[in-house]
Enzyme design. Structure first.
Site, PDB file in Angstrom:
ATOM      1  N   GLU A 251       1.574  -0.993   0.231  1.00 33.38           N
ATOM      2  CA  GLU A 251       0.403  -0.615  -0.202  1.00 33.38           C
ATOM      3  C   GLU A 251       0.874   1.099  -0.257  1.00 33.38           C
ATOM      4  O   GLU A 251       1.848   1.465   0.956  1.00 33.38           O
ATOM      5  CB  GLU A 251      -1.059  -0.142   1.344  1.00 33.38           C
ATOM      6  CG  GLU A 251      -2.060  -1.096   0.804  1.00 33.38           C
ATOM      7  CD  GLU A 251      -3.164  -1.387   0.016  1.00 33.38           C
ATOM      8  OE1 GLU A 251      -2.868   0.308  -0.730  1.00 33.38           O
ATOM      9  OE2 GLU A 251      -3.327  -1.845  -0.770  1.00 33.38           O
ATOM     10  N   CYS A 285      -1.765   8.674   4.082  1.00 29.00           N
ATOM     11  CA  CYS A 285      -1.345   8.069   2.831  1.00 29.00           C
ATOM     12  C   CYS A 285      -2.739   8.733   2.050  1.00 29.00           C
ATOM     13  O   CYS A 285      -3.122   9.024   1.149  1.00 29.00           O
ATOM     14  CB  CYS A 285      -1.021   7.617   2.288  1.00 29.00           C
ATOM     15  SG  CYS A 285      -2.211   5.978   3.516  1.00 29.00           S
ATOM     16  N   GLU A 385       2.690  13.139  -5.343  1.00 30.26           N
ATOM     17  CA  GLU A 385       2.197  13.419  -3.686  1.00 30.26           C
ATOM     18  C   GLU A 385       2.946  14.412  -3.168  1.00 30.26           C
ATOM     19  O   GLU A 385       4.217  14.571  -2.996  1.00 30.26           O
ATOM     20  CB  GLU A 385       2.414  11.951  -3.638  1.00 30.26           C
ATOM     21  CG  GLU A 385       1.530  11.593  -1.221  1.00 30.26           C
ATOM     22  CD  GLU A 385       1.873  10.384  -1.309  1.00 30.26           C
ATOM     23  OE1 GLU A 385       0.922  10.255  -0.678  1.00 30.26           O
ATOM     24  OE2 GLU A 385       2.598   9.765  -1.406  1.00 30.26           O
TER      25      GLU A 385
END
Length: 484
Positions: A251, A285, A385
């Site tokens: 992940e 995240c 990100e």
């Protein structure tokens, strides 16, 4: 071992690294404060952890599942007894405010209680046989030895949600925590030890990803790898694990949107986006980094979110302000560099944009909550990100355009919409490309008993974490035919 140095936990013993070297952990709000020194472990240390797990796993698998659950339950009790200590430890090493650290510790407690109970009802299923005088059923068996690699941003919750299901299912593990925040995970292993986990079943080795992480991922005796971290590193871990024919779960990052539609209560939208963006200093995240706002409410939303950001009190996490520091100088510099990128790309800086001023902020890794408007979907700040408290406001003219913009990135972890239109809500659930979808809620936060994971570059898309999905990852199904 010196009093301020902390060891690895291998084969039931706290040990020094084969290298004799350590690294320092410092308080991100006050980098002059050394929290402790941790082992800079070698390949030999990592191998020792895997060897201990390999030797211990068959015996652990033979322990009746409810007895394994009793050890998990006892671990939860010991974590609960140390909750305030663990909360302060987490805040000092990672930077979270006490109000953010405390529920994370409680989540770790709840996870161990949850999987302690799961040991009693997760074994297999009975199926209907086609013929008479026969039974047909499945049993779930442990994968074997699991390598767990965890990030710094949730330094006790993520280790807990990997460790607890792995142990509940009968696997032995080697955990490598992130070097920026290993101390609260170390204390979790103290609780496991005190709860009576057999020697070698749970091992903890600190050090670099390139040496410790690489070694345990590639070790021939490791059967499964669970990784949480950046997309770049996760892709490498995935390739290494699959080259070795290992089961893999990865992940990774996110570029998570919240869509705000005209039917929404704008004040509520501001609160939802603000909490999702600036909570935990944007170091999640699942953090919201894109507010995709319909032009009919864009000006009202912009005014509200700027006011929200400017009224956040920034300070040391242990003082429980509105927002704590970044975890490290490199993370702070990364955020500041993206803010400069946004300015150069032509976005309008509406709030924040730098480090807060004042003597109390001189040394810590503090940054201001930052808001950009006039952001186009092709800008880097709208696509990459950032992992910091930076929000990009993107205006759209329709629901269809909002979904198109939401999906037009490499990532697909979490997404939310704020709307009072039932049709819009359901279409968003159907059409958005994300592993977690929320309606009238922030992008961050997930209950522990539901599957967690993303799609596209956010995930390996192999197995989900949490709930029964995690038990599925850590077990292999065996089908049994029995005639009588």
């Amino acid at each position: 071992m010196p009093s301020d140095a902390y060891g690895n936990y291998v084969d039931g013993t706290w040990t020094e690294s084969d290298s004799g070297d350590t690294f320092e952990l410092r308080n991100p709000a006050d980098p002059d404060e050394v929290i402790g020194r941790f082992q800079y472990s070698t390949t030999a240390d990592a191998n020792a952890g895997v060897e201990a797990a390999t030797a211990a796993q068959p015996g652990w698998a033979e322990v009746p599942a409810p007895e394994r659950g009793d050890i998990l339950k006892e671990t939860a009790k010991r974590l609960e007894d140390r909750k305030e200590e663990l909360t302060k430890t987490l805040s000092r090493e990672e930077g979270k405010t006490l109000s953010e650290a405390r529920p994370e510790v409680q989540r770790a407690i709840d996870i161990f209680y949850y999987y302690a109970q799961k040991t009693r009802d997760y074994r297999g299923t009975v199926k209907a046989a086609s013929g008479t005088d026969s039974n047909l059923y499945t049993v779930q068996e442990p994968v074997g030895v699991a390598a767990l690699i965890t990030p710094w941003n949730y330094p006790i919750a993520i280790p807990a949600w990997k460790l607890a299901p792995a142990l509940a299912a009968g696997n032995a593990v080697v955990l490598k925590p992130a070097s920026q925040a290993p101390n609260v995970a170390r204390k979790l292993f103290e609780c496991l030890d005190e709860a009576g986990v057999p020697d070698g079943v749970a091992n903890f080795v600190t050090g670099s990803g390139s040496e410790v992480g690489e070694t345990i991922v590639q070790h021939d005796d490791v059967d499964a790898v669970s990784f949480t971290g950046s997309a770049e590193v996760g892709s490498h871990v995935y390739d290494s694990a699959t080259d070795g024919k290992k089961r893999i779960q990865a992940e990774m990052g996110g570029k998570n949107p919240t869509v705000v539609m005209p039917s929404a209560d704008v004040e509520q939208s501001v609160d939802i986006v603000g909490a999702g963006t600036f909570g935990v200093t944007g170091q999640a995240c699942t953090a919201c980094s894109r507010a995709i706002v319909h032009e009919a409410v864009a000006e009202e939303f912009r005014s509200g979110i700027v006011d929200y950001a400017e009224n956040i009190d920034v300070g040391p996490g242990v003082e429980d302000p509105g927002m704590g520091p970044h975890v490290s100088e490199s993370e702070l510099q990364g955020t500041l560099e993206y803010i400069d990128v946004g300015k150069r790309e032509g976005a309008t800086l509406e709030a924040g944009g730098g480090r807060p001023t004042g003597d109390e902020y001189a040394d810590g890794y503090f940054v201001e909550p930052t808001v950009f408007s006039d952001v186009s979907p092709d800008m880097r700040i709208a696509r990459e990100e950032i992992f910091g408290p930076v929000l990009s406001i993107i205006e759209v003219g329709s629901f269809e355009e909002a979904v198109e913009v939401a999906n037009d990135v490499e990532y697909g972890l979490s997404a939310s919409i704020v709307t009072d239109d039932h049709s819009e809500a359901n279409r968003f659930v159907d059409e958005v490309e994300a592993g977690v979808v929320k309606v009238n809620e922030k992008t961050t936060g997930l209950e522990l008993h539901v599957p967690f994971g993303g799609c596209k570059r956010s995930s390996s898309e192999t197995f989900r974490e949490q709930g029964e999905a995690a038990m599925d990852f850590y077990t292999i199904s065996k089908t049994v035919y029995e005639g009588y």
